[in-house]
Design an enzyme around this catalytic site. Sequence first.
Site, short mmCIF file in Angstrom:
data_model
loop_
_atom_site.label_atom_id
_atom_site.label_comp_id
_atom_site.label_asym_id
_atom_site.label_seq_id
_atom_site.Cartn_x
_atom_site.Cartn_y
_atom_site.Cartn_z
N GLU A 37 35.37 22.49 42.42
CA GLU A 37 35.58 23.81 43.00
C GLU A 37 36.52 23.69 44.22
O GLU A 37 36.42 22.72 44.98
CB GLU A 37 34.20 24.32 43.46
CG GLU A 37 34.16 25.67 44.14
CD GLU A 37 32.74 26.02 44.62
OE1 GLU A 37 31.87 25.12 44.71
OE2 GLU A 37 32.51 27.20 44.92
N LYS A 107 34.55 33.32 40.56
CA LYS A 107 33.12 33.04 40.77
C LYS A 107 32.35 34.34 41.01
O LYS A 107 32.67 35.10 41.93
CB LYS A 107 32.96 32.09 41.95
CG LYS A 107 31.54 31.57 42.17
CD LYS A 107 31.55 30.54 43.31
CE LYS A 107 30.22 29.85 43.49
NZ LYS A 107 30.30 28.82 44.58
N CYS A 140 30.05 26.18 40.30
CA CYS A 140 29.01 25.73 41.23
C CYS A 140 27.75 26.57 41.18
O CYS A 140 27.01 26.50 40.22
CB CYS A 140 29.60 25.64 42.64
SG CYS A 140 28.66 24.50 43.67
C1 ACM Z 1 28.33 26.22 45.88
O1 ACM Z 1 28.24 27.20 45.13
N1 ACM Z 1 29.52 25.76 46.26
C2 ACM Z 1 27.14 25.53 46.36
#
Ligand code: ACM
Length: 430
Positions: A37, A107, A140
Amino acid sequence: MRVACVQFQPLRTAVTANVDRMIAFWPDGCVLTVFPELATTGYLFLSPDEIRVYAEPADGPSLSRLIQAAAAKNAYAVVGFAEAKNGRIYNSAALVGPHGVIDVYRKVHLFDRELSVFSPGREAWRVHDVGGLRVGMMICFDWLFPEAARALALAGAELIAHPSNLVLPYCQDAMITRCLENRVYAATANRVGEETDGETSLHFTGKSQIVSPKGERLAQAGAEEDAVVVAEIDPSLAYDKRATPSNHIFAQRVPHLYHALTDDIVPLRSEKPYRLNVAAIVVDRLGRILAGERSDLPGVWQLPQGGIDPGESEEEALRRELAEEIGVAAEEIEIVARSNEVRTYSFPAYLRRMRIAQEWSGQAQRYFVVRLKKGAEPAVEASDGEFCAFRWLAAEELLAQAVHFKRAAYAAAFSEFAHLLRPDPLSDDA
Ligand code: ACM
């Protein structure tokens, strides 16, 4: 076929150097390589303005360089990057191949401080066929929402590419369950090292891994060092959804019993009344709406609103609530429009112990459109502290960041007043 995860320590703000290192780490002979990420920028930024100069559009230089590398290797990659799009910044992952960017996933479930840095993605999960492998992306913290991996598997993903910057210790184990319950492969590419911004420091947990549809760890890196982990996979194994010869886990699903997963709300079943309340759509001269970030729920943005006290008129309640919640005096407020409708929303069953839900089923709201007189500004310091920050947002942006059980009421009110949510042609600012 082989797939890989690259684990390394991106250097905060060193975009060109990070891309150099990604290309250097990218192994030959793998159909797909997953990078962490925010691999191009580093992770820890505390505001959109801090990361903005390092964010790039999907056709920017970093992904262009990675596409060139993909062409040279005749391979595909999933790469976490900070994406600049339409004036917003997203925590995104791009699926790139020899001929360009195939898709960008933004995301959806932002983690902790990301809530005040990035706009949340609001597009559903998609799957693409690359080199004979059906690949879906999540990022993530999406791991903690089993709906993300499930949606990808139902859309036909054989492998979930999972760029990560993990700080909590649970994800690597949880992904074994995500793989088992969906009979898919997952490649979690985590980063290592520490990052600091001002007083804040984070340590990332490494242990990048590739997990099979049977929940086996096929490869895993250590917790601290740069590493490339590679595994041989067989996509047909992810097509086989049989947990036992008689249990096909997807054929055995009973979706009509799962409606609570996709309904906006499972309401409290109660005979309690709805509380009468006023809500303020405060608009600026650009047609943007004032949103307050709740002090008790960072990342949740909402309209100022409040209950009508006994003996109070709706207008009096509106002016009092605005004075309390945004710190603008009653005489600085100009009421532009009042809805003829009262719109209700119900409290969700999971909030049943909330004090207000013990007395009421939900809110019955009268919406007002309001302007602030010239020079009047919302101010946290002048308010009662219910909100910790204010932003002026476009209607669709506020809808993306509002809590799910208020969205339908907001959407209806914004639609009713759409003609007032445009730039004011008489304004100097418009
Ligand atoms: C995250 O979502 N970077 C912990």
